[in-house]
Design a protein around this motif. Sequence first.
Motif, PDB file in Angstrom:
ATOM      1  N   LYS A  30       0.890  -1.103  -0.188  1.00 35.87           N
ATOM      2  CA  LYS A  30      -0.141   0.327  -0.189  1.00 35.87           C
ATOM      3  C   LYS A  30       1.096   1.546   0.319  1.00 35.87           C
ATOM      4  N   ILE A  31       0.147   2.576  -0.724  1.00 36.97           N
ATOM      5  CA  ILE A  31       1.152   3.539  -0.300  1.00 36.97           C
ATOM      6  C   ILE A  31       0.053   4.455   0.951  1.00 36.97           C
ATOM      7  N   GLY A  32       1.085   4.932   1.873  1.00 34.67           N
ATOM      8  CA  GLY A  32       0.949   5.971   2.756  1.00 34.67           C
ATOM      9  C   GLY A  32       0.601   7.093   2.407  1.00 34.67           C
ATOM     10  N   VAL A  33      -0.240   8.180   3.115  1.00 32.07           N
ATOM     11  CA  VAL A  33      -0.055   8.746   2.930  1.00 32.07           C
ATOM     12  C   VAL A  33      -0.036  10.328   4.319  1.00 32.07           C
ATOM     13  N   ILE A  34       0.975  11.035   4.294  1.00 29.58           N
ATOM     14  CA  ILE A  34       0.497  12.956   5.143  1.00 29.58           C
ATOM     15  C   ILE A  34       0.499  13.891   4.413  1.00 29.58           C
ATOM     16  N   GLY A  35      -0.543  14.756   4.778  1.00 28.73           N
ATOM     17  CA  GLY A  35      -0.559  15.678   4.677  1.00 28.73           C
ATOM     18  C   GLY A  35      -1.908  16.560   4.774  1.00 28.73           C
ATOM     19  N   ASP A  36      -2.126  17.789   3.820  1.00 28.91           N
ATOM     20  CA  ASP A  36      -3.518  18.420   4.578  1.00 28.91           C
ATOM     21  C   ASP A  36      -4.970  17.789   3.911  1.00 28.91           C
ATOM     22  N   GLU A  37      -5.713  18.528   4.160  1.00 29.94           N
ATOM     23  CA  GLU A  37      -7.248  18.377   3.898  1.00 29.94           C
ATOM     24  C   GLU A  37      -6.988  17.640   2.284  1.00 29.94           C
ATOM     25  N   ASP A  38      -6.684  18.904   1.155  1.00 32.07           N
ATOM     26  CA  ASP A  38      -7.124  18.512  -0.451  1.00 32.07           C
ATOM     27  C   ASP A  38      -6.233  17.354  -0.873  1.00 32.07           C
ATOM     28  N   LEU A  61      -4.425  12.939   7.906  1.00 36.98           N
ATOM     29  CA  LEU A  61      -5.123  14.407   7.599  1.00 36.98           C
ATOM     30  C   LEU A  61      -4.674  15.490   8.255  1.00 36.98           C
ATOM     31  N   VAL A  62      -3.552  15.946   8.003  1.00 36.90           N
ATOM     32  CA  VAL A  62      -3.117  17.218   8.583  1.00 36.90           C
ATOM     33  C   VAL A  62      -3.738  18.458   9.340  1.00 36.90           C
ATOM     34  N   GLY A  63      -4.668  19.010   9.675  1.00 35.99           N
ATOM     35  CA  GLY A  63      -4.948  19.862   9.782  1.00 35.99           C
ATOM     36  C   GLY A  63      -4.217  21.238  10.757  1.00 35.99           C
ATOM     37  N   ALA A  64      -4.972  22.081  11.693  1.00 40.56           N
ATOM     38  CA  ALA A  64      -4.745  23.342  12.531  1.00 40.56           C
ATOM     39  C   ALA A  64      -4.273  22.715  13.775  1.00 40.56           C
ATOM     40  N   CYS A  93       4.060  19.016   5.842  1.00 40.74           N
ATOM     41  CA  CYS A  93       4.674  18.388   7.138  1.00 40.74           C
ATOM     42  C   CYS A  93       5.706  17.830   6.989  1.00 40.74           C
ATOM     43  N   ALA A  94       6.590  17.118   6.122  1.00 40.82           N
ATOM     44  CA  ALA A  94       8.065  16.430   6.100  1.00 40.82           C
ATOM     45  C   ALA A  94       8.684  17.778   6.862  1.00 40.82           C
ATOM     46  N   ASP A  95       9.040  19.801   7.058  1.00 41.84           N
ATOM     47  CA  ASP A  95       9.275  20.657   7.433  1.00 41.84           C
ATOM     48  C   ASP A  95       9.044  20.260   8.702  1.00 41.84           C
ATOM     49  N   GLN A  96       7.909  20.214   9.314  1.00 41.81           N
ATOM     50  CA  GLN A  96       7.632  19.855  10.565  1.00 41.81           C
ATOM     51  C   GLN A  96       8.343  18.748  11.839  1.00 41.81           C
ATOM     52  N   ILE A  97       8.475  18.123  10.689  1.00 44.64           N
ATOM     53  CA  ILE A  97       9.316  16.352  11.294  1.00 44.64           C
ATOM     54  C   ILE A  97      10.866  16.333  10.173  1.00 44.64           C
ATOM     55  N   ARG A  98      11.484  17.422  10.259  1.00 46.79           N
ATOM     56  CA  ARG A  98      12.339  17.115   9.409  1.00 46.79           C
ATOM     57  C   ARG A  98      13.839  16.786   9.849  1.00 46.79           C
ATOM     58  N   GLN A  99      13.352  16.166  11.312  1.00 41.25           N
ATOM     59  CA  GLN A  99      14.912  15.487  11.015  1.00 41.25           C
ATOM     60  C   GLN A  99      14.764  14.193  11.430  1.00 41.25           C
ATOM     61  N   THR A 100      13.551  13.778  11.688  1.00 44.49           N
ATOM     62  CA  THR A 100      12.677  11.896  11.679  1.00 44.49           C
ATOM     63  C   THR A 100      12.876  11.725  10.303  1.00 44.49           C
ATOM     64  N   VAL A 101      11.874  12.373   9.452  1.00 46.13           N
ATOM     65  CA  VAL A 101      12.772  12.261   7.428  1.00 46.13           C
ATOM     66  C   VAL A 101      14.481  11.986   7.510  1.00 46.13           C
ATOM     67  N   GLU A 116       8.380  13.239  -1.298  1.00 42.04           N
ATOM     68  CA  GLU A 116       7.866  14.587  -0.503  1.00 42.04           C
ATOM     69  C   GLU A 116       7.088  15.328  -1.999  1.00 42.04           C
ATOM     70  N   ILE A 117       5.573  15.372  -1.284  1.00 42.40           N
ATOM     71  CA  ILE A 117       4.873  16.087  -2.782  1.00 42.40           C
ATOM     72  C   ILE A 117       4.831  17.234  -2.285  1.00 42.40           C
ATOM     73  N   PRO A 118       4.237  18.160  -3.365  1.00 40.99           N
ATOM     74  CA  PRO A 118       4.393  19.301  -2.443  1.00 40.99           C
ATOM     75  C   PRO A 118       2.529  20.021  -2.544  1.00 40.99           C
ATOM     76  N   SER A 119       1.987  21.058  -1.544  1.00 42.70           N
ATOM     77  CA  SER A 119       1.267  20.940  -1.423  1.00 42.70           C
ATOM     78  C   SER A 119       0.682  22.357  -2.581  1.00 42.70           C
ATOM     79  N   LYS A 120      -1.229  22.954  -1.757  1.00 43.06           N
ATOM     80  CA  LYS A 120      -1.333  24.426  -2.467  1.00 43.06           C
ATOM     81  C   LYS A 120      -0.996  25.102  -1.766  1.00 43.06           C
ATOM     82  N   ASP A 121      -0.721  25.069  -0.576  1.00 41.52           N
ATOM     83  CA  ASP A 121       0.022  26.045   0.357  1.00 41.52           C
ATOM     84  C   ASP A 121       1.081  26.738   0.078  1.00 41.52           C
ATOM     85  N   GLN A 122       2.489  25.454  -0.507  1.00 42.27           N
ATOM     86  CA  GLN A 122       3.973  25.599  -0.061  1.00 42.27           C
ATOM     87  C   GLN A 122       3.443  25.453  -1.395  1.00 42.27           C
TER      88      GLN A 122
END
Length: 151
Positions: A30-38, A61-64, A93-101, A116-122
Motif C-alpha cells: 500500500k501507499i501511505g499519505v500524510i498531508g493537508d486536507e486537499d 489528515l493534518v490540519g491546524a 508536513c515533512a518540514d514539521q518533522i524534518r529531523q525524523t524524515v 515529498e510532494i508539493p501542497s497547494k499552500d507552499q
Amino acid sequence: RTGKYILIRKLCSARKAMGKKKFIGQAEMKIGVIGDEDTVTGMLLAGIGHVDGQGKKNFLLVGAKTHVKDVEEKFNELTSRKDIAMIFITQTCADQIRQTVDAYAESGQVVPTILEIPSKDQPYDPRKDSVMQRVLFFFPQALADLGIEAP
C-alpha cells in the motif's frame, strides 16, 4: 503403527497449530499519505486509502489542530509497517518533522520510499527533498538545469 507414521502425524498437527504465515506480495503493498486536507482527500478519492480490521489507517489528515507529535508518530508507524511500500508526505508536513524524515533517509532503508510532494499552500522546494538530494549526488548540475540555486 510405525514410528514413521506417528512422526508424520505429529509434524502435521504441529504445522496446523502454527497456522499459515501470510506473505505480503507486491499486489498487497500500500501507499501511505500524510498531508493537508486537499492532498489526502484527493489521494483517498484516487483509491489509496485503506483501513484494516484493527482500525489502522494508512493516511493522516493534518490540519491546524494536529500536533507535530501526531505527525511524527504516524510517520514512524507507516515506516515500520511491512505492508507499506511508499509514503507520500507533503513538504509542509515533512518540514514539521524534518529531523525524523532526514534520519529515515540516512538510515539507508529503501522500503518504504518517502516522496515529498508539493501542497497547494507552499511551493515545492527540491533543495529539501531527500530524493532530490540523491539525484544531486549523481548529477550535481540537476538544480542548475532546473534554474534553481544550489544550497
